[in-house]
Motif scaffolding. Structure first.
Motif, PDB file in Angstrom:
ATOM      1  N   VAL A  56      74.485  83.345 172.236  1.00 41.86           N
ATOM      2  CA  VAL A  56      73.849  84.500 172.885  1.00 41.86           C
ATOM      3  C   VAL A  56      73.468  85.548 171.841  1.00 41.86           C
ATOM      4  O   VAL A  56      72.348  86.098 171.856  1.00 41.86           O
ATOM      5  CB  VAL A  56      74.794  85.097 173.942  1.00 41.86           C
ATOM      6  CG1 VAL A  56      74.209  86.386 174.507  1.00 41.86           C
ATOM      7  CG2 VAL A  56      75.031  84.094 175.066  1.00 41.86           C
ATOM      8  N   ALA A  57      74.408  85.824 170.908  1.00 44.62           N
ATOM      9  CA  ALA A  57      74.143  86.847 169.893  1.00 44.62           C
ATOM     10  C   ALA A  57      72.995  86.439 168.979  1.00 44.62           C
ATOM     11  O   ALA A  57      72.112  87.249 168.658  1.00 44.62           O
ATOM     12  CB  ALA A  57      75.408  87.111 169.078  1.00 44.62           C
ATOM     13  N   MET A 102      72.033  78.445 162.880  1.00 47.76           N
ATOM     14  CA  MET A 102      72.923  79.592 162.802  1.00 47.76           C
ATOM     15  C   MET A 102      74.147  79.404 163.695  1.00 47.76           C
ATOM     16  O   MET A 102      75.278  79.716 163.297  1.00 47.76           O
ATOM     17  CB  MET A 102      72.163  80.861 163.185  1.00 47.76           C
ATOM     18  CG  MET A 102      71.078  81.257 162.200  1.00 47.76           C
ATOM     19  SD  MET A 102      70.221  82.772 162.667  1.00 47.76           S
ATOM     20  CE  MET A 102      71.536  83.975 162.453  1.00 47.76           C
ATOM     21  N   VAL A 103      73.937  78.875 164.915  1.00 47.54           N
ATOM     22  CA  VAL A 103      75.071  78.645 165.815  1.00 47.54           C
ATOM     23  C   VAL A 103      76.011  77.613 165.222  1.00 47.54           C
ATOM     24  O   VAL A 103      77.244  77.768 165.244  1.00 47.54           O
ATOM     25  CB  VAL A 103      74.570  78.201 167.201  1.00 47.54           C
ATOM     26  CG1 VAL A 103      75.730  77.761 168.071  1.00 47.54           C
ATOM     27  CG2 VAL A 103      73.818  79.340 167.873  1.00 47.54           C
ATOM     28  N   LEU A 143      84.291  79.465 173.357  1.00 50.20           N
ATOM     29  CA  LEU A 143      83.925  80.844 173.657  1.00 50.20           C
ATOM     30  C   LEU A 143      83.113  81.449 172.519  1.00 50.20           C
ATOM     31  O   LEU A 143      82.078  82.102 172.748  1.00 50.20           O
ATOM     32  CB  LEU A 143      85.194  81.673 173.901  1.00 50.20           C
ATOM     33  CG  LEU A 143      84.984  83.167 174.196  1.00 50.20           C
ATOM     34  CD1 LEU A 143      84.144  83.337 175.461  1.00 50.20           C
ATOM     35  CD2 LEU A 143      86.317  83.878 174.332  1.00 50.20           C
ATOM     36  N   ALA A 144      83.579  81.222 171.285  1.00 53.88           N
ATOM     37  CA  ALA A 144      82.856  81.782 170.132  1.00 53.88           C
ATOM     38  C   ALA A 144      81.468  81.170 170.007  1.00 53.88           C
ATOM     39  O   ALA A 144      80.498  81.857 169.661  1.00 53.88           O
ATOM     40  CB  ALA A 144      83.651  81.546 168.856  1.00 53.88           C
ATOM     41  N   GLY A 145      81.356  79.845 170.273  1.00 55.54           N
ATOM     42  CA  GLY A 145      80.039  79.214 170.211  1.00 55.54           C
ATOM     43  C   GLY A 145      79.084  79.790 171.237  1.00 55.54           C
ATOM     44  O   GLY A 145      77.902  80.029 170.947  1.00 55.54           O
TER      45      GLY A 145
END
Length: 493
Positions: free
Chosen positions: A188-189, A20-21, A181-183
């Protein structure tokens, strides 16, 4: 596309969170790349358009300098303030005239022959051209003519390219920082979103470690209610797993109950068969001993052996009947008048138990005709009457009622005896259930095997009917309900 394909191929074998990441990162990278390309393309078009406009303005300005300036000063505008470093101008006459100059930090200078030769062939029609001038780089050029004199002007493309390169570097840096940053945020999400799935997996592991092959199976771990929201995909997985665990627990409990029932059945059957066998063996031994001592009459011994053999044969036949009924073997099918059948059974019971008060009641709103096996149905009624006679004291009133209405026929056997104990009532139709919980009998007495009511229930169910019992101190009533012949024929496919 090849890089994306390779990245997608790497997803195989990775954990769901990693996949997913990576998918989120790839998606964001594609979006950032597309936005960067679009930005660079638009910015390049804008800068080149601005450059072309400045080149055109420079060419028109050179015409003004030629008209209003002194002779030979056609390129004098290059000395004016505000000229961009690298501005190029020339007087054209098919080929570049030697007076062409270029603006540098030290002022205008004449072009070399090689540099001037690169300007040859540019038509003086105001169109824009791109030429590479040796030693100077790439230029955007245009030539205009007025009164037969053509003037050429040009500006270097390098400044535009430098600006675009700087833009690409800045966007790449921003995109890289944004991807990192998005990764991180995605990791985390995703980790947070997958917590319910980890709890579901933990539940599955705990259930898999439970000793399901032995002992009583109950209290298996379930997925928490907070993770069983049917409105989410993970919640649906939790609900499905809980249903599976419920089914497994129920199935194992049923299997354990069946095994316990089978063990109890084998124990009871073994005991019931052992008793007559022991009796036969005992009388046989006495007969052998009595041959010489004359301590036993052979006729009495043979009668007891014959009675015990008959008892054992009846028990085996009852067990075989139950087995056939459970296997679903078909019974004979014919029209049977229950009023006549019950009447005959009551007369037989009265002859066997004259110390009881027997009564037959017929309430027939329709012919009491059912479709079934007459001998087996007679066995049902006989077993119920024998049960009432055996478990009630002398003088008890036993009332047998036959009712036919609404497509069904009901046979009710009611007595005003002591009733069935409450703890025995739920198991009254199970095999080897007897009013006397102990298996011992007084010497010289005969008792039932505890199969009569079980056989009655099995035969009734085989005929598409049902049997039930209601009991309290002072009253007991067994009810057999069967579909009438017309109803049974309509329900038969």
């Amino acid at each position: 596309m090849t890089a994306v394909s390779r990245a997608l191929a790497r997803l195989r074998g990775r954990s769901l969170r990693a996949r997913m990441v990576l998918v989120h990162s790839l998606t964001l990278a594609v979006v950032c790349t597309a936005m960067a390309l679009a930005t660079v393309t638009v910015q390049r078009v804008y800068l080149m358009s601005d450059l072309d406009q400045r080149v055109t303005d420079a060419a028109e300005h050179s015409q003004g300098g030629r008209e209003h300036g002194p002779p030979g000063a056609s390129l004098g505008f290059l000395n004016e303030r505000g000229q961009h470093t690298g501005t190029l101008a020339a007087v054209m006459n098919g080929t570049a005239i030697a007076t062409a100059e270029v603006v540098t930090d030290d002022g205008p200078r004449s072009l070399t022959a090689a540099e001037s030769a690169a300007l040859n062939g540019i038509p003086a029609d105001g169109t824009l051209h791109t030429r590479t001038i040796p030693g100077l780089g790439t230029y955007r050029l245009t030539a205009v003519t007025e009164d037969g004199t053509a003037m050429l002007a040009g500006l270097p493309v390098g400044s535009v390219q430098d600006m675009i390169d700087s833009l690409v570097v800045v966007e790449a840096a921003i995109a890289g920082a944004g991807l990192v940053l998005a990764g991180s945020v995605s990791a985390v999400a995703v980790r947070r979103q997958l917590r319910p799935l980890r709890r579901v997996a933990t539940t599955a592991v705990e259930v898999s470690r439970a000793p399901l092959d032995r002992g009583e199976v109950s209290g298996l771990t379930r997925v928490p209610a907070s993770d069983t929201d049917p409105g989410t995909e993970l919640g649906q997985v939790g609900v499905a797993l809980n249903r599976l665990i419920d089914h497994v627990e129920w199935s194992l409990s049923e299997r354990q109950r069946a095994e316990e029932h089978m063990r109890r059945f084998l124990t009871d059957a073994s005991h019931e068969l052992r008793t007559p066998l022991a009796s036969i063996a005992g009388y046989a031994e006495l007969m052998l001993m009595g041959v010489d001592t004359r301590k036993i009459e052979p006729e009495l011994a043979w009668r007891r052996v014959s009675a015990q053999s008959a008892r054992m044969t009846g028990l085996v036949e009852d067990l075989l009947l139950l087995a056939r009924l459970e296997e679903g073997r078909p019974l004979e099918s014919a029209d049977v008048n229950l009023a006549t059948l019950v009447g005959d059974a009551v007369w037989d019971a009265r002859a066997a138990g004259a110390e009881h008060h027997w009564q037959l009641v017929l309430r027939l709103g329709a012919p009491a005709t059912v479709l079934g096996d007459q001998s087996r149905l007679h066995q049902v009624v006989a077993n119920l009457l024998a049960n009432a006679r055996a478990h009630t004291p002398a003088g008890t009133r036993i009332t047998v009622t036959v009712e036919a209405a609404d497509g069904h026929c009901a046979i009710r056997v009611h007595d005003d005896g002591p009733g069935i104990p409450g703890d025995l009532l739920p198991a009254v139709f199970e095999r080897f259930t007897r009013g006397d919980a102990s298996r011992s009998r007084a010497p010289g007495t005969e008792g039932g095997t505890g199969l009569g009511l079980a056989i009655a229930a099995a035969i009734t169910q085989a005929h598409g009917g049902r049997v039930g019992v209601d009991s309290a101190p002072g009253t007991t009533e067994f009810t057999v309900t069967l579909p009438l012949a017309a109803t049974a024929a309509a329900q038969t496919p």
